[in-house]
Design a protein around this motif. Structure first.
Motif, short mmCIF file in Angstrom:
data_model
loop_
_atom_site.label_atom_id
_atom_site.label_comp_id
_atom_site.label_asym_id
_atom_site.label_seq_id
_atom_site.Cartn_x
_atom_site.Cartn_y
_atom_site.Cartn_z
N ALA A 83 0.82 -1.17 0.06
CA ALA A 83 0.04 0.03 -0.06
C ALA A 83 0.92 1.25 -0.07
CB ALA A 83 -1.04 0.06 1.09
N LYS A 84 2.00 1.40 0.66
CA LYS A 84 2.77 2.34 0.70
C LYS A 84 3.62 2.59 -0.52
CE LYS A 84 6.53 4.14 3.80
NZ LYS A 84 7.65 3.57 4.78
N ILE A 85 3.85 1.47 -1.33
CA ILE A 85 4.39 1.56 -2.59
C ILE A 85 3.26 2.35 -3.52
CG2 ILE A 85 5.27 0.45 -4.52
CD1 ILE A 85 6.83 -1.39 -2.60
N GLU A 86 2.03 1.78 -3.63
CA GLU A 86 1.25 2.12 -4.30
C GLU A 86 0.78 3.64 -4.05
OE1 GLU A 86 -2.42 -0.18 -5.00
OE2 GLU A 86 -1.27 -1.77 -4.78
N PHE A 87 0.45 4.05 -2.91
CA PHE A 87 0.48 5.31 -2.53
C PHE A 87 1.42 6.41 -2.96
CE2 PHE A 87 0.33 9.25 0.16
CZ PHE A 87 -1.06 9.65 -0.09
N GLY A 88 2.82 5.85 -2.94
CA GLY A 88 3.84 6.53 -3.30
C GLY A 88 3.61 6.83 -5.10
N HIS A 89 3.32 5.92 -5.78
CA HIS A 89 2.84 5.97 -7.41
C HIS A 89 1.77 7.11 -7.42
CE1 HIS A 89 5.88 3.14 -8.70
NE2 HIS A 89 5.04 2.00 -7.96
N PHE A 90 0.85 6.97 -6.67
CA PHE A 90 -0.24 7.59 -6.52
C PHE A 90 0.02 9.13 -6.53
CE2 PHE A 90 -3.46 10.10 -4.37
CZ PHE A 90 -4.29 10.24 -5.28
N TRP A 91 0.99 9.47 -5.47
CA TRP A 91 1.25 10.82 -4.91
C TRP A 91 2.30 11.46 -6.05
CZ3 TRP A 91 -0.66 13.91 -2.18
CH2 TRP A 91 -0.31 15.16 -1.70
N ASN A 92 3.05 10.62 -6.85
CA ASN A 92 4.04 11.17 -7.70
C ASN A 92 3.18 11.49 -9.04
OD1 ASN A 92 6.19 10.60 -6.50
ND2 ASN A 92 6.65 8.55 -7.22
N LYS A 93 2.00 10.87 -9.48
CA LYS A 93 1.10 11.44 -10.27
C LYS A 93 0.49 12.70 -9.86
CE LYS A 93 1.75 7.88 -12.96
NZ LYS A 93 2.33 7.63 -14.31
N VAL A 94 0.00 12.67 -8.79
CA VAL A 94 -0.54 14.00 -8.28
C VAL A 94 0.29 15.05 -8.48
CG1 VAL A 94 -1.76 15.31 -6.45
CG2 VAL A 94 -2.23 12.54 -6.56
N LYS A 95 1.65 14.92 -8.05
CA LYS A 95 2.52 15.95 -8.06
C LYS A 95 2.67 16.45 -9.55
CE LYS A 95 5.36 14.72 -4.16
NZ LYS A 95 6.85 14.33 -4.00
N ASP A 96 2.64 15.37 -10.60
CA ASP A 96 2.82 15.70 -11.78
C ASP A 96 1.78 15.92 -12.63
OD1 ASP A 96 4.66 16.14 -14.05
OD2 ASP A 96 4.62 13.94 -14.51
N LEU A 97 0.68 16.57 -12.03
CA LEU A 97 -0.83 16.70 -12.72
C LEU A 97 -0.90 17.24 -14.05
CD1 LEU A 97 -3.48 15.72 -11.36
CD2 LEU A 97 -3.80 18.28 -10.76
N PRO A 98 -0.10 18.41 -14.44
CA PRO A 98 -0.10 18.82 -15.80
C PRO A 98 0.26 17.95 -16.67
CG PRO A 98 0.68 20.52 -14.36
CD PRO A 98 0.61 19.29 -13.53
N ASN A 99 1.08 16.88 -16.42
CA ASN A 99 1.71 16.05 -17.50
C ASN A 99 1.04 14.77 -17.71
OD1 ASN A 99 3.77 18.05 -18.29
ND2 ASN A 99 4.95 17.07 -16.28
N LEU A 100 -0.27 14.67 -17.10
CA LEU A 100 -0.96 13.50 -17.03
C LEU A 100 -1.68 13.22 -18.53
CD1 LEU A 100 -3.05 13.13 -13.63
CD2 LEU A 100 -0.91 11.90 -14.54
N THR A 101 -1.63 11.89 -18.96
CA THR A 101 -2.42 11.58 -20.08
C THR A 101 -3.88 11.60 -19.96
OG1 THR A 101 -2.15 9.60 -20.07
CG2 THR A 101 -0.26 10.47 -21.12
N VAL A 102 -4.75 11.56 -20.91
CA VAL A 102 -6.09 11.46 -20.99
C VAL A 102 -6.56 9.97 -20.36
CG1 VAL A 102 -8.36 11.42 -22.47
CG2 VAL A 102 -6.50 13.13 -22.87
N GLY A 103 -5.50 9.27 -21.00
CA GLY A 103 -6.09 7.73 -20.34
C GLY A 103 -5.78 7.81 -18.92
#
Length: 151
Positions: A90-110
């Motif tokens: 869960a800690k690893i998954e939350f880390g992945h999620f948090w990195n995506k949230v930090k990089d919000l403008p670069n997210l793809t539509v998918g």
């Protein structure tokens, strides 16, 4: 006017009557087969239930207690060993999620669509749990308030 012709339809009435009798006979046969199958199923269930009950009652109280204790120990041992693994995952998954949230403008539509579906699934599970908890689809069960002056 005889059976073969004339006034009352003769042969046709006899043919219809014999077909009706044959249909009734077939239906009775089918019904008896169904009831026989149900009777056999019930007797098999009854026999298996009696066998299971006799096996359980054949064990002494100490044997049943030992089996229950062993099962409980196995359950807690598994739970205690799995909790740290689940926490790390869960800690690893939350880390992945948090990195995506930090990089919000670069997210793809998918990725945004995937996140929206995940949020919708969680919300749907919440709503389903509420409906099950309320035991009705709309609103909460409310008891009527007593009228003023009544005790």
């Amino acid at each position: 006017v005889g059976v073969w012709g004339g006034g009352g339809g003769g042969i046709y009435k006899k043919t219809e009557a014999s077909l009706l009798q044959k249909k009734k006979k077939i239906l009775r046969l089918m019904a008896s087969k169904v009831f026989q199958g149900l009777k056999n199923s019930f007797s098999n269930f009854s026999r298996l239930s009696k066998e299971a009950t006799s096996k359980i009652s054949a064990n002494t109280l100490e044997q049943n207690h030992a089996k229950l204790t062993t099962s409980a120990v196995d359950f807690w041992a598994t739970t205690v060993t799995v909790i740290p693994q689940n926490y790390r995952a869960a800690k690893i998954e939350f880390g992945h999620f948090w990195n995506k949230v930090k990089d919000l403008p670069n997210l793809t539509v998918g990725q945004v669509a995937f996140g929206a579906v995940a949020v919708f699934e969680v919300y749907g599970c919440f709503i389903l749990g509420e409906v099950i908890g309320k035991r009705q689809l709309i609103g909460y069960p409310v008891k009527p308030h007593p009228k003023p002056g009544h005790h």
